[in-house]
Design an enzyme around this catalytic site. Structure first.
Site, PDB file in Angstrom:
ATOM      1  N   GLN A  10       0.846  -1.187   0.000  1.00  0.00           N
ATOM      2  CA  GLN A  10       0.000   0.000   0.000  1.00  0.00           C
ATOM      3  C   GLN A  10       0.891   1.248   0.000  1.00  0.00           C
ATOM      4  O   GLN A  10       1.888   1.310   0.722  1.00  0.00           O
ATOM      5  CB  GLN A  10      -0.911   0.019   1.237  1.00  0.00           C
ATOM      6  CG  GLN A  10      -1.843  -1.172   1.343  1.00  0.00           C
ATOM      7  CD  GLN A  10      -1.256  -2.325   2.110  1.00  0.00           C
ATOM      8  OE1 GLN A  10      -0.055  -2.471   2.207  1.00  0.00           O
ATOM      9  NE2 GLN A  10      -2.125  -3.148   2.673  1.00  0.00           N
ATOM     10  N   ASP A  36      -8.922  -0.408  -3.756  1.00  0.00           N
ATOM     11  CA  ASP A  36      -9.349   0.453  -2.639  1.00  0.00           C
ATOM     12  C   ASP A  36      -8.678   1.819  -2.716  1.00  0.00           C
ATOM     13  O   ASP A  36      -8.198   2.353  -1.710  1.00  0.00           O
ATOM     14  CB  ASP A  36      -9.026  -0.213  -1.289  1.00  0.00           C
ATOM     15  CG  ASP A  36      -9.600  -1.607  -1.171  1.00  0.00           C
ATOM     16  OD1 ASP A  36     -10.588  -1.904  -1.861  1.00  0.00           O
ATOM     17  OD2 ASP A  36      -9.049  -2.402  -0.385  1.00  0.00           O
TER      18      ASP A  36
END
Length: 342
Positions: A159, A203
């Site tokens: 991420q 996401d």
């Protein structure tokens, strides 16, 4: 009658009684389904905002700070140094004007430093870049989060957050956020994004903010699967959610509109163009079927090949005008109280 027969007879009466009771409840539920649905809609679309402070702002700047890579044209050559020059408890609006160029910096504005505006020379001309990922560690041995080259979709520890916004009453106009997994951490607070470009894979807009995205370009970049949103509302008492109005969704790969990161995850798309990359089902329950009964996922008058509602999951909704109304104006984020006219 034998004791065994008596027990069987009593058991049959109990089964019959429970069957009648269950059928009565079902009959009552069917009778009141419309009323129950309207009450559920009212609760799920509530925008009481009681958890937020009274909205206020200071629009006129008391100070303008110039940042330029050429020291002859600015007060500072880095954005970080300009921010550090502002009092920690800032009482008035300060505008930091950032000149053209690529600034390799990790920028943090402290929570107490209110009323700060960063103003660039355009999204293509003023660029702030960083390249840490969640599995890297800094000098303090703590993970860092920032922008980095695209990893495989869903890769663990890759991420790379381009922006985390945890402030209340924050606006982003004509900005560009480029990343891959978890690009924009819309953490908490009331936020307004207008005419922004947001790019990612999995996401890439996530968090528990109460945010309105208006006229934004949401671009997926993945060769496999992805998800546009992961909204983290955990309770009906939380007045949070993401609303996308007059946006466009484009890109590559197969994209979910959202995944239910929170049990009461809430996302609405209205008047939004959706490219063919949107999966027919549209939404994913995060592997927890119980969330299908508590999430609030809706569309209203969306267009494009990815907006076809026929294949959507049964727990998403095509909203009526009345149901969509609370989500499609600045009142969703109390914007009329703290935003100027955009």
């Amino acid at each position: 009658m034998s004791m065994a027969m008596k027990k069987l007879f009593l058991a049959s009466i109990l089964i019959l009684f429970f069957s009648i009771s269950a059928n009565s409840k079902n009959f009552k539920r069917v009778e009141n389904s419309e009323e129950g649905y309207l009450n559920w809609m009212k609760r799920m679309s509530s925008r009481n905002h009681s958890n937020f402070m009274e909205a206020k702002n200071k629009f006129r700047p008391c100070k303008i700070i110039k940042v330029d890579q050429n020291p002859k044209f600015g007060d500072f050559i880095s954005v970080k140094k300009a921010i550090n020059s502002i009092p920690l408890f800032n009482p008035c609006r300060v505008v930091i004007s950032v000149g053209p160029g690529t600034y390799r910096e990790k920028i943090e504005i402290p929570a107490t430093m209110a009323y700060v505006t960063l103003e660039g020379a355009g999204a293509a001309r003023t660029i702030i870049r960083w390249d840490d990922t969640a599995d890297r560690v800094g000098l303090n041995k703590q993970p860092l989060e920032q922008k980095a080259p695209p990893p495989p979709a869903g890769a663990t520890g890759k991420q790379a957050v381009a922006l985390r916004i945890s402030a209340d009453m924050a606006a982003f106009i004509n900005c560009k956020f480029v990343g891959a997994q978890d690009t924009l951490y819309d953490h908490k607070g009331r936020h307004y994004f207008k005419n922004c470009h947001i790019q990612g894979s999995v996401d890439f807009i996530f968090g528990n903010g109460l945010s309105l995205y208006e006229g934004c370009h949401l671009h997926a970049k993945t060769n496999t699967y992805g998800a546009l949103t992961a909204q983290k509302r955990e309770s009906m008492l939380e007045e949070t959610g993401f609303s996308f109005v007059n946006c466009q969704v484009t890109g590559s790969g197969a994209l979910y509109l959202g995944r239910a990161w929170g049990t009461f995850s809430r996302v609405v798309f209205a008047y939004t163009y959706m490219d063919k990359i949107i999966t027919p089902r549209g939404w994913y329950d995060w592997g927890d079927k119980q969330r299908q009964m508590t999430v609030f996922y809706g569309q209203f008058k969306c267009s494009g090949p990815g907006a076809d509602y026929g294949g959507r999951v049964s727990w998403a909704r095509e909203l009526t005008k009345q149901e969509a109304e609370p989500f499609i104006s600045l009142s969703f984020i109390d914007g009329h109280q703290w935003l100027t006219s955009f």
